[in-house]
Motif scaffolding. Structure first.
Motif, PDB file in Angstrom:
ATOM      1  N   GLN A  16      87.054  49.529 189.791  1.00 46.41           N
ATOM      2  CA  GLN A  16      87.829  50.392 188.875  1.00 46.41           C
ATOM      3  C   GLN A  16      88.148  51.643 190.028  1.00 46.41           C
ATOM      4  O   GLN A  16      87.555  52.037 190.519  1.00 46.41           O
ATOM      5  CB  GLN A  16      86.910  50.909 187.765  1.00 46.41           C
ATOM      6  CG  GLN A  16      87.895  51.615 186.791  1.00 46.41           C
ATOM      7  CD  GLN A  16      86.984  51.637 185.671  1.00 46.41           C
ATOM      8  OE1 GLN A  16      85.794  52.149 185.663  1.00 46.41           O
ATOM      9  NE2 GLN A  16      87.583  51.646 184.388  1.00 46.41           N
ATOM     10  N   ALA A  19      90.451  57.505 187.886  1.00 42.36           N
ATOM     11  CA  ALA A  19      92.071  58.233 187.191  1.00 42.36           C
ATOM     12  C   ALA A  19      92.240  59.677 187.902  1.00 42.36           C
ATOM     13  O   ALA A  19      91.183  60.083 188.418  1.00 42.36           O
ATOM     14  CB  ALA A  19      91.759  58.236 185.706  1.00 42.36           C
ATOM     15  N   CYS A  32      86.024  59.397 186.856  1.00 40.85           N
ATOM     16  CA  CYS A  32      85.894  58.151 186.293  1.00 40.85           C
ATOM     17  C   CYS A  32      86.729  57.877 185.144  1.00 40.85           C
ATOM     18  O   CYS A  32      86.427  58.657 184.080  1.00 40.85           O
ATOM     19  CB  CYS A  32      84.426  57.676 186.376  1.00 40.85           C
ATOM     20  SG  CYS A  32      83.984  56.129 185.406  1.00 40.85           S
ATOM     21  N   PRO A  33      87.765  56.685 185.005  1.00 45.76           N
ATOM     22  CA  PRO A  33      88.308  56.636 183.637  1.00 45.76           C
ATOM     23  C   PRO A  33      87.364  56.090 182.452  1.00 45.76           C
ATOM     24  O   PRO A  33      87.594  56.352 181.424  1.00 45.76           O
ATOM     25  CB  PRO A  33      89.218  55.618 184.136  1.00 45.76           C
ATOM     26  CG  PRO A  33      88.715  54.847 185.235  1.00 45.76           C
ATOM     27  CD  PRO A  33      87.952  55.964 186.038  1.00 45.76           C
ATOM     28  N   THR A  34      85.955  55.493 182.722  1.00 47.31           N
ATOM     29  CA  THR A  34      85.278  55.195 181.851  1.00 47.31           C
ATOM     30  C   THR A  34      84.397  56.467 181.352  1.00 47.31           C
ATOM     31  O   THR A  34      84.177  56.509 180.009  1.00 47.31           O
ATOM     32  CB  THR A  34      84.217  54.284 182.331  1.00 47.31           C
ATOM     33  OG1 THR A  34      85.026  52.987 182.829  1.00 47.31           O
ATOM     34  CG2 THR A  34      83.147  53.460 181.374  1.00 47.31           C
TER      35      THR A  34
END
Length: 101
Positions: A16, A19, A32-34
């Motif tokens: 991943q 972002a 972190c996009p999560t």
């Protein structure tokens, strides 16, 4: 935040990719996009990546050699080692200079 100036040569690996958010004309922030963890600050004119020191393995050999945004530091602490310091205004002046300056 204790951070490491990494210059332009930063790569991210894994399944991943971070972002990013363009927070101004001269900077973008990566996360972190999560989970939203802050991963980098990218000064665009200087192409300088700044990463939190906590992203690196202990014993990576980093030495604290400067303090920036010293004008925003809480008055109730100081680092034991003496280093050069810069205010926020001085930081932006240094890292947003054009190639002709």
């Amino acid at each position: 935040m204790l951070a490491v100036h990494c210059g332009p040569e930063v790569t991210f690996t894994g399944t991943q990719q971070p972002a990013s958010y363009r927070s101004s004309d001269w900077a973008e922030r990566g996360f972190c996009p999560t989970c939203g963890t802050h991963l980098f600050y990218h000064l665009l004119p200087a192409n300088e990546y700044i990463l939190p020191a906590g992203l690196f393995e202990p014993g990576s050999g980093f030495v604290m050699n400067s303090q920036i945004f010293i004008d925003q530091k809480p008055g109730y602490y100081d680092f034991a080692n003496q280093t050069p310091t810069m205010t926020g205004e001085q930081v932006f002046a240094q890292f947003t200079k054009g190639d002709d300056q």
